[in-house]
Design a protein around this motif. Structure first.
Motif, PDB file in Angstrom:
ATOM      1  N   SER A 188     -78.944 -26.681 -34.047  1.00 32.00           N
ATOM      2  CA  SER A 188     -79.434 -26.529 -32.667  1.00 32.00           C
ATOM      3  C   SER A 188     -80.848 -25.965 -32.741  1.00 32.00           C
ATOM      4  N   HIS A 189     -81.628 -26.209 -31.665  1.00 34.58           N
ATOM      5  CA  HIS A 189     -83.038 -25.822 -31.668  1.00 34.58           C
ATOM      6  C   HIS A 189     -83.477 -25.621 -30.228  1.00 34.58           C
ATOM      7  N   ASN A 190     -83.928 -24.392 -29.953  1.00 27.54           N
ATOM      8  CA  ASN A 190     -84.341 -24.004 -28.601  1.00 27.54           C
ATOM      9  C   ASN A 190     -83.237 -24.316 -27.590  1.00 27.54           C
ATOM     10  N   GLY A 191     -81.965 -24.113 -28.026  1.00 26.81           N
ATOM     11  CA  GLY A 191     -80.825 -24.358 -27.146  1.00 26.81           C
ATOM     12  C   GLY A 191     -80.435 -25.806 -27.042  1.00 26.81           C
ATOM     13  N   ASN A 192     -81.110 -26.698 -27.798  1.00 26.15           N
ATOM     14  CA  ASN A 192     -80.805 -28.124 -27.741  1.00 26.15           C
ATOM     15  C   ASN A 192     -80.160 -28.562 -29.050  1.00 26.15           C
ATOM     16  N   THR A 193     -79.516 -29.753 -28.989  1.00 21.90           N
ATOM     17  CA  THR A 193     -78.969 -30.367 -30.186  1.00 21.90           C
ATOM     18  C   THR A 193     -79.568 -31.766 -30.315  1.00 21.90           C
ATOM     19  N   GLY A 194     -79.271 -32.377 -31.429  1.00 16.67           N
ATOM     20  CA  GLY A 194     -79.823 -33.706 -31.676  1.00 16.67           C
ATOM     21  C   GLY A 194     -80.967 -33.622 -32.676  1.00 16.67           C
ATOM     22  N   ALA A 195     -81.493 -34.783 -32.967  1.00 14.51           N
ATOM     23  CA  ALA A 195     -82.512 -34.864 -34.011  1.00 14.51           C
ATOM     24  C   ALA A 195     -83.921 -34.705 -33.482  1.00 14.51           C
ATOM     25  N   PHE A 196     -84.085 -34.503 -32.166  1.00 15.34           N
ATOM     26  CA  PHE A 196     -85.432 -34.445 -31.602  1.00 15.34           C
ATOM     27  C   PHE A 196     -85.544 -33.262 -30.648  1.00 15.34           C
TER      28      PHE A 196
END
Length: 864
Positions: free
Chosen positions: A375-383
């Protein structure tokens, strides 16, 4: 015996016939895109396993189908060994025999046209004919010659002479008539087919199956012309569909003794304008052994690869979405199990007709570990997307340890099996993330990878280029990049989209914009404020009538633009005013804002000084004359023609001159600004006459005392004669009778004058000629006591010139003298002459008649 020799030959050739030619057939090979490794079947029959490190593989279909073209490329290929021994009766495959070009038995000879389909393998019904595209034209027939050429030009007569000449300037392409065109040079060199060399043969054969048939031509056991101990063995192969040409050089020595050994290995088009040659093999001397080359059309035929896969759960292949026409991503899951990926390549010929499908496949095994949780900045996925300058906060779960392995290697701090890290990328970036565990020995096990693509959003706004305006003008600014909008804030405090303000001084003006993502962009423009230029003039403002002057304007700053109206746009102009005072106006603009100053300057006309000079005068040679100049001027200067060194350059206004020749005296007068007046006068020189007196006769004969007088002077107009007896006259020619009673000579005077009064005179004296006498003795007495009687001489009055010559009776000169006082003593060569008569001749002039030559003759007797 022939068979035995040929079998020995082919064993030494080891040409790669059969499978060795497959590299130039149409084909497809599946490779791993990133590494370019062949992982297709049968190259990798056990397949390709995807590991935890790389859970997918990009598959790429390498399609080989050069096709037909007018542009070619040359390549080096491997020289393959023969798969088996072959001979005319033991062919490429069991039972197949090579055809023997039996008609090629002479040197420099063309064959009959040969079909490319000659003795081919049995093909399926409906199989197209073997056709070969060469420089854009398609052929199914060729013609051979004994110097190693395959020709598509069928104008050569059967068995005719093909010739061989390669000069130093015959590199192909060329239109030189001795170089064949529309040919394959396999290579082209002078080899000898003749009765003396029965082992030299040319073999040809079509082998293989559609769509990968090959036409093979072999020049075997051929001696080189002029170097018959050097043997040549080489092969050329033509491929259908790909129209590729391969050369296999087993033995190619160089015979430099014949035409420098020049040889060509390549192809040449029909009009001699295009060729493709193996580098270093173009009309040069070279030799090679066990080497191979390929010439193929540049660029591939159009092809399409249809990807499909079959998992352990499928009964048939299922089409999948490709990345592009040649790539697909193979990422089998654990549920998929080992998965087959297949490429079915359809190749389209230039006509648009498809070549039968070419197939290759690969087996890919999936990883056997679960993926990471990212996860990244509360998001998931590859972008994910962030603003430039913001952070990307990454959280990883599913392993004990974590790191970033690309584009940099960074360990990610972990707490309770969760790794967190904050990064500040400066541009779009792809992070490859790794999670792994450690076994009891501390070694890494079950690594797993994931990818995060971060789009770092940054954009640009533009206020345009820096600008320049004039003081007091307004400037209007706004964002020129209409692709981006947002909240605008100006450095002046204004918050609208467009800023319009007047400026008196230069300034930097900036704009900051915030878009809908909250990302900021800014731009600053410099506005330069210019004042109008200052102007100053230079140039002569007072000029002479009918002259010009150059007016120049200087600006501060420099590099301004100038406009004098109809007079031009240079900073300098040439003017020729006619009025007493003329004004000239100039506009001076300062770029780039064109701030303007208008100014003017006048030019006044001053007249030249008025002067006068003494009129023309005429004088005699050696006389002097005065010349005066009157008038008001600041400066005078004399010029003379021809040059009078006593006057030339003088500034005097009163001069006395004595020229040797007629001279023009020119006075130049200037006022204070150099306006000039010119006046001139001439001093003509009257030549003095040359007085000359002519008369006849030159003496006064006392018997006929009349003399004719002539005035033979030069340049005279009048004359005055004067004779010492008191006679005067002004006649040009006259006669005068003298009274010679009392006088022996008279003085004659002549005075002559020109029309200008120039004088000359001359004088001469004329003597009276009285009668004269000549005395000559008639005999010489050689023994007389009186010396005067023993010698002979003449006696002449008033003698001025004299010569005496005495001859004997045979005409021999026995005595000669120019001295009247020298006497002959009757000897010759120091000895007395014989008695007898001697002739004398005397020539003489008198002082009274110097222009008259007298001659007298007589005889004298020499006696004892």
């Amino acid at each position: 015996m022939i068979l035995k020799r040929f079998m020995i030959l082919c064993a030494s050739l080891c040409f790669g016939i059969g499978y060795g030619f497959a590299q130039s057939c149409t084909s497809v090979t599946i490779v791993e895109d990133s590494a370019g490794i062949d992982i297709s079947v049968p190259s990798a029959p056990t397949g390709r396993r995807v590991t935890c490190i790389v859970p997918f593989v990009i598959l790429k279909a390498n399609v080989f189908a050069p096709g037909g073209s007018t542009d070619y490329i040359a390549e080096t290929i491997d020289f393959a060994e023969c798969p088996s021994t072959w001979a005319p009766t033991v062919g490429i495959n069991p039972g197949d025999a090579l055809d023997f070009a039996s008609e090629l038995t002479g040197d420099d000879q063309w064959s009959t046209p040969l079909s490319i389909d000659v003795n081919g393998y049995p093909q399926a019904p409906g199989t197209p004919f073997f056709q070969f595209s060469f420089f854009g034209n398609t052929y199914n027939t060729i013609q051979l010659n004994t110097n190693g050429e395959i020709s598509f030009d069928f104008s050569h007569a059967w068995y005719s002479n093909c010739g061989y000449t390669i000069n130093a300037n015959d590199a192909i392409p060329t239109t030189n008539s001795n170089i064949h065109r529309n040919v394959i040079m396999t290579p082209y060199h002078d080899i000898w087919f003749g009765p003396s060399y029965p082992n030299a043969h040319c073999y040809y054969r079509t082998i293989g199956y559609y769509p990968c048939r090959k036409f093979v031509v072999i020049f075997a056991n051929s001696p080189m012309f002029s170097c018959t101990s050097l043997i040549v063995n080489h092969m050329c192969v033509l491929y259908e569909m790909t129209n590729t040409i391969e050369f296999y050089i087993k033995d190619k020595p160089s015979c430099t003794a014949w035409q420098g050994g020049r040889t060509i290995l390549g192809i040449h088009n029909a009009d001699g304008t295009q060729a493709c040659v193996i580098p270093g093999h173009n009309a040069t001397a070279w030799e090679e052994y066990n080497t191979a080359y390929r010439i193929r059309p540049q660029g591939n035929l159009h092809s399409v690869c249809q990807w499909s896969r079959k998992t352990q759960n499928d009964v048939a292949y299922v089409p999948i979405v490709s990345l592009d026409t040649i790539r697909c991503k193979a990422a089998p899951t654990i549920e998929d199990g080992p998965t087959w990926y297949k490429c079915e390549a359809t190749i389209y010929m230039e006509t648009g007709d498809p070549i039968p499908v070419v197939v290759d496949s690969v087996l890919v095994y999936p990883p056997n570990t679960p993926p990471l949780s990212v996860s990244h900045n509360g998001n998931t996925g590859a972008f994910d997307t962030i603003c430039l300058g913001d952070s990307i906060n990454i959280q990883l779960e599913g392993r004990s340890f974590y790191k970033i392995i690309s584009p940099i290697e960074v360990d990610i701090p972990s707490t309770q099996d969760t790794g967190r890290i904050s990064l500040f990328p400066m541009g779009d970036i792809t992070y490859i993330l790794e999670g792994y565990n450690l076994d009891i020995s501390g070694d890494t096990v079950c690594p797993f990878y994931d990818t995060l693509n971060v789009n770092v959003r940054s954009y640009e706004i533009s206020l345009g280029n820096n600008d320049t305006i004039c003081a007091g003008d307004s400037i209007k600014l706004f964002n020129l990049n209409s692709d981006y909008t947002g909240l605008c804030t100006w450095t002046t405090g204004f918050t609208g989209d467009t800023l319009a303000i007047p400026l008196q001084t230069s300034a930097d003006i900036g704009l900051t914009m915030q878009d809908g993502w909250g990302c900021l962009a800014s731009d600053t423009v410099h506005i330069e404020v210019h004042n109008p230029p200052s102007v100053s003039f230079s140039g002569t403002q007072a000029i002479c009538p009918q002259t010009s002057t150059t007016l120049s304007v200087t600006s501060n700053p420099v590099n301004c633009l100038y406009d004098w109206g109809t007079l031009g746009t240079s900073n300098s102009i040439s003017v020729s005013p006619t009025a007493d005072t003329t004004w000239y106006v100039v506009s001076v603009k300062r770029p780039p804002a064109m701030c303007e100053t208008i100014d003017s300057v006048f030019v006044a006309i001053l007249p030249a000084p008025v002067i006068s000079i003494t009129p023309d005068q005429t004088i005699c040679e050696s006389e002097s004359v005065v010349i005066d100049v009157n008038g008001a001027a600041s400066r005078f200067e004399w010029q003379t023609a021809p040059t009078d060194v006593h006057v030339q350059g003088s500034s005097a206004t009163h001069i006395t001159v004595s020229p040797q020749n007629s001279t023009r005296y020119t006075i130049h007068a200037w006022n204070d600004i150099g306006c000039e007046s010119v006046e001139a006068t001439n001093v003509f020189i009257e030549p003095r006459p040359i007085a000359r007196i002519a008369y006849n006769p030159t003496t006064i004969d006392e018997l006929d005392p009349i003399i004719l007088f002539y005035d033979s002077s030069q340049g005279n107009m009048t004359r005055a004669w004067s004779i010492s007896d008191g006679t005067t006259t002004q006649e040009q020619n006259f006669s005068h009778q003298f009274d010679v009673t009392n006088d022996d000579e008279f003085d004659i005077s002549l005075l002559v004058a020109t029309s200008a009064g120039c004088l000359d005179s001359t004088q001469t004296t004329i003597r009276v000629f009285r009668q004269h006498s000549v005395f000559a003795p008639t005999a010489i007495y050689t023994h007389d006591n009186n010396i005067a009687n023993r010698t002979f001489r003449l006696y002449i009055d008033r003698l001025s010139e004299y010569n005496l010559t005495i001859y004997n009776r045979w005409g021999t000169i026995v005595f000669q003298t120019n001295n009247i006082n020298q006497a002959w003593d009757a000897t010759f060569n120091g000895k007395p002459v014989p008695q007898g008569s001697y002739v004398w001749i005397a020539k003489y002039r008198l002082t009274t008649e110097k222009n008259r030559l007298y001659e007298k003759t007589g005889q004298v007797m020499v006696m004892d």
